[in-house]
Design a protein around this motif. Sequence first.
Motif, mmCIF file in Angstrom:
data_model
loop_
_atom_site.group_PDB
_atom_site.id
_atom_site.type_symbol
_atom_site.label_atom_id
_atom_site.label_comp_id
_atom_site.label_asym_id
_atom_site.label_seq_id
_atom_site.Cartn_x
_atom_site.Cartn_y
_atom_site.Cartn_z
ATOM 1 N N ASN A 93 1.072 -1.178 0.012
ATOM 2 C CA ASN A 93 0.149 -0.043 0.062
ATOM 3 C C ASN A 93 0.840 1.295 -0.035
ATOM 4 O O ASN A 93 0.452 2.261 0.839
ATOM 5 N N ARG A 95 2.172 4.592 -0.500
ATOM 6 C CA ARG A 95 1.512 5.973 -1.172
ATOM 7 C C ARG A 95 2.799 7.064 -0.904
ATOM 8 O O ARG A 95 3.095 7.457 0.197
ATOM 9 N N ASP A 97 2.544 10.239 -1.484
ATOM 10 C CA ASP A 97 2.306 11.343 -0.887
ATOM 11 C C ASP A 97 2.190 11.387 0.786
ATOM 12 O O ASP A 97 1.629 12.646 1.491
ATOM 13 N N GLU A 98 2.457 10.327 1.288
ATOM 14 C CA GLU A 98 2.579 10.165 2.699
ATOM 15 C C GLU A 98 4.121 9.973 3.207
ATOM 16 O O GLU A 98 4.817 9.721 2.525
ATOM 17 N N ILE A 99 4.233 10.326 4.485
ATOM 18 C CA ILE A 99 5.561 10.414 5.151
ATOM 19 C C ILE A 99 5.948 8.873 5.443
ATOM 20 O O ILE A 99 4.794 7.974 5.904
ATOM 21 N N ASP A 100 6.955 8.310 5.233
ATOM 22 C CA ASP A 100 7.411 6.922 5.651
ATOM 23 C C ASP A 100 7.802 7.198 6.790
ATOM 24 O O ASP A 100 8.892 7.687 7.425
ATOM 25 N N THR A 101 6.876 6.593 7.860
ATOM 26 C CA THR A 101 7.323 6.651 9.333
ATOM 27 C C THR A 101 8.476 5.573 9.711
ATOM 28 O O THR A 101 8.965 5.561 10.656
ATOM 29 N N PRO A 130 6.900 14.056 2.711
ATOM 30 C CA PRO A 130 6.363 13.021 2.170
ATOM 31 C C PRO A 130 7.369 12.178 1.068
ATOM 32 O O PRO A 130 8.150 13.067 0.798
ATOM 33 N N GLN A 131 7.175 11.094 0.766
ATOM 34 C CA GLN A 131 7.997 10.580 -0.096
ATOM 35 C C GLN A 131 8.158 10.976 -1.272
ATOM 36 O O GLN A 131 9.576 11.348 -1.891
#
Lengths: 182, 126
Positions: A93, A95, A97-101, A130-131
């Motif tokens: 999954n 994404r 546009d999300e930050i890679d935690t 974000p990535q």
Amino acid sequence: MAITLSHKIALTTVSNHQEFDINHLLDQHHDRLYWMIRKIVLVHNDAQDVLQNTWIRIHKGLPSFRGNSKIDTWIYRIAYNECMRFLTQKKANLRLDEIDTNYIQTLTADEYFNANETVTHFQAALATLPQNQRHVFSLKYFDELTFKDMAVILDRNENSIKTLYYKAEKKIKEYLTKQTIV
Amino acid sequence: MKDLEKLKEKYPNKHASILGFEQPEGFSDHSRKLIREKLTTAKQKKTSVQPLRTLFASLAIAASLLLVFTLSPSPDVEAITATDPIEEDVFVTSLLLNTLLLEEEALDKVIQESLLDNFEENLALN
């Protein structure tokens, strides 16, 4: 001496009849491709695997390369696609546009990652992005690619690439100013 | 941006100094060698697969042709012939020609005679 892409990338658009020698391309682009891949996949061993797959794909695709773009841009695009393929396999999954935690965790787990004070602050700043912003920032800041080439490589509109870059730059500057590293 | 550029100038080996990314010693040469080997293997595989691919393609074409010839009608089967020409109904035609210029009373007579003639003719034939 630092290797900059602007020195190395040939700006000439190739003609349809021009042929490329894979060995010559490998000599010319090996290191820069490795660093580009490494900044995206983070871990050395993963970067090595992705790099090998990238060169196999380049080798397979070279006879059908039509010269519609610069050979360098084409090679970078294959490498970027290979990175995305790797990241998707790793995280179904994914994404962008999300930050890679897990960013810092992934970095520190690699035996070929050596953090000093500068590195820690800079990587912490990158971890806030974000990535997609991180990728765009890396390609511009470290690989010194043009926005136009990045648009082709990332298969995105040039203006959206610029927006992503300026957002990333602003965040990093803010973070580093707080940490008073620059 | 100037601040970030300063950072880059301060650390020329940016991948190691700014990002902390290191490589095993001699990685670049080793990796190039490994990739060249892989490319050579891929090339050899491609070359050995090429004649096989040609063979399979030829076999597929031959099989298709054979199938087409098997399914198509053999020469000894009677070909579809043109349908028989429609025979002109002489009775109706002659009746029409004869009756075109006749009055109603005469027409009835002619029809009756013709029908009778036709009946007899049919009777004689059977």
